[in-house]
Design an enzyme around this catalytic site. Structure first.
Site, PDB file in Angstrom:
ATOM      1  N   PHE A  20       7.439 -15.792  -2.091  1.00 38.93           N
ATOM      2  CA  PHE A  20       8.321 -15.844  -0.934  1.00 38.93           C
ATOM      3  C   PHE A  20       7.676 -15.343   0.352  1.00 38.93           C
ATOM      4  CE2 PHE A  20      10.580 -14.821  -4.889  1.00 38.93           C
ATOM      5  CZ  PHE A  20      11.307 -15.990  -5.048  1.00 38.93           C
ATOM      6  N   GLY A  47       5.373  -5.029  -7.484  1.00 42.39           N
ATOM      7  CA  GLY A  47       6.088  -6.285  -7.356  1.00 42.39           C
ATOM      8  C   GLY A  47       5.114  -7.451  -7.333  1.00 42.39           C
ATOM      9  N   SER A  53       0.971 -12.749  -3.419  1.00 45.11           N
ATOM     10  CA  SER A  53       0.317 -11.721  -2.604  1.00 45.11           C
ATOM     11  C   SER A  53      -0.886 -11.115  -3.315  1.00 45.11           C
ATOM     12  CB  SER A  53       1.308 -10.619  -2.215  1.00 45.11           C
ATOM     13  OG  SER A  53       1.913 -10.055  -3.367  1.00 45.11           O
ATOM     14  N   ASP A  72       4.333  -4.640 -12.381  1.00 46.60           N
ATOM     15  CA  ASP A  72       5.578  -5.410 -12.478  1.00 46.60           C
ATOM     16  C   ASP A  72       5.975  -5.505 -13.944  1.00 46.60           C
ATOM     17  OD1 ASP A  72       7.614  -7.514 -12.339  1.00 46.60           O
ATOM     18  OD2 ASP A  72       6.731  -8.071 -10.417  1.00 46.60           O
ATOM     19  N   HIS A 145      14.890  -4.689  -4.439  1.00 46.65           N
ATOM     20  CA  HIS A 145      15.431  -4.475  -3.101  1.00 46.65           C
ATOM     21  C   HIS A 145      16.721  -3.666  -3.085  1.00 46.65           C
ATOM     22  CE1 HIS A 145      12.360  -7.332  -2.213  1.00 46.65           C
ATOM     23  NE2 HIS A 145      12.707  -7.473  -0.948  1.00 46.65           N
ATOM     24  N   HIS A 170       7.312  -4.311   2.478  1.00 40.40           N
ATOM     25  CA  HIS A 170       7.710  -5.690   2.757  1.00 40.40           C
ATOM     26  C   HIS A 170       9.234  -5.825   2.791  1.00 40.40           C
ATOM     27  CE1 HIS A 170       7.495 -10.232   1.749  1.00 40.40           C
ATOM     28  NE2 HIS A 170       7.243 -10.040   3.034  1.00 40.40           N
ATOM     29  N   ASP A 171       9.695  -6.838   3.490  1.00 42.62           N
ATOM     30  CA  ASP A 171      11.118  -7.162   3.602  1.00 42.62           C
ATOM     31  C   ASP A 171      11.894  -6.037   4.279  1.00 42.62           C
ATOM     32  OD1 ASP A 171      10.851  -9.687   2.409  1.00 42.62           O
ATOM     33  OD2 ASP A 171      10.945  -8.818   0.415  1.00 42.62           O
TER      34      ASP A 171
END
Length: 217
Positions: A20, A47, A53, A72, A145, A170-171
Site C-alpha cells: 500500500f 509490518g 517496503s 511480522d 493501526h 508510516h500512516d
C-alpha cells in the site's frame, strides 16, 4: 544534497509487490534507509505484509553492508482481514482459511534478488522486541493501526535505536476523520516528539522521519 534513489530494477520490484505504500513515500523510505545504513547497524521494519517496503530496506542494507530485519506474524493486520477494504483474497491460505502473507513475501524477495540481505522474523512484534538485544540503525513502524499495536511497536522497538538512528513512522494522519487508518500512528509520532528523545528531520505525505538524539523514550 540529492537524496539517494534506488536503481530502476529495485524500484520496479517495489512497485510490482503487493502493498500500500505509494512510490513517493517509498523513495523517502529508501533515502532514510541509506542514511541510517551509514551507522553500520541493522535496519528493522515492523509490518512486512508482502515485502513491498522490505525491497527498499534490503537494497539499502545491501549497499551499506548491513542486514535488513523484518518482523511480522504474517496473519494480516486488522484492516486486512476478510470483509475489510484492504483485504486481498489471494493472501488467504485455502487449507486453514487464515491469511498467510509469508509465501508472497518470499516471492517478492526472490524476484528482487534480495533474499540474502534480509532476515525475516515471523512472530508478534512485542514478543520479539522483548528479547531483542542488538542496537539498530533504523526502526520503521508500519504494523497494526490500533493504539494497542502501534504503541506496543513503539515501546518495544524505539529503545533499541542507537543514538543517531532513525525512527520512521508510516500512516501518520493528523485528521480525526482518519481514526481507523492513521490516528494511532499519529499519536505515536506525537509521543516520540514529546519524549525529547527524537528530533523530526522531515515528512513525506504520511511518512515521518525522526532521529534519535537523546534518552528518555
Amino acid at each position: 544534497m540529492t537524496a539517494a534513489a534506488p536503481k530502476p530494477e529495485i524500484l520496479a520490484a517495489f512497485e510490482a509487490a503487493k502493498g500500500f505504500m505509494p512510490v513517493g513515500e517509498g523513495l523517502a523510505l529508501y533515502a532514510a534507509a541509506v542514511e541510517a545504513g551509514r551507522l553500520g547497524l541493522p535496519l528493522l521494519e515492523v509490518g512486512t505484509y508482502c515485502g513491498r517496503s522490505t525491497v527498499l530496506l534490503a537494497d539499502a542494507a545491501r549497499a551499506a553492508g548491513v542486514t535488513a530485519v523484518t518482523v511480522d506474524h504474517h496473519r494480516g493486520s486488522e484492516e486486512q482481514q476478510p470483509g475489510w477494504d484492504y483485504h486481498d483474497p489471494e493472501t488467504v491460505d485455502p487449507e486453514i482459511g487464515l491469511m498467510d502473507t509469508l509465501p508472497a513475501f518470499r516471492r517478492t524477495l526472490h524476484r528482487a534478488g534480495l533474499e540474502d540481505h534480509v532476515v525475516a522474523v515471523v512472530g508478534r512484534s512485542p514478543q520479539i522486541a522483548a528479547f531483542w538485544n542488538s542496537p539498530l540503525g533504523l526502526v520503521f513502524v508500519d504494523g497494526g493501526h490500533t493504539d494497542e499495536h502501534a504503541t506496543a511497536d513503539y515501546e518495544g522497538w524505539a529503545p533499541h535505536l542507537a543514538e543517531g538512528g532513525l525512527l520512521l513512522i508510516h500512516d501518520v494522519f493528523p485528521d480525526p476523520e482518519d481514526e481507523f487508518t492513521g490516528q494511532a500512528p499519529y499519536r505515536v509520532y506525537l509521543r516520540a516528539l514529546e519524549s525529547g528523545a527524537f528530533t523530526e528531520l522531515r515528512a513525506h505525505d504520511s511518512l515521518r522521519v525522526l532521529r534519535r538524539t537523546g534518552a528518555g523514550i
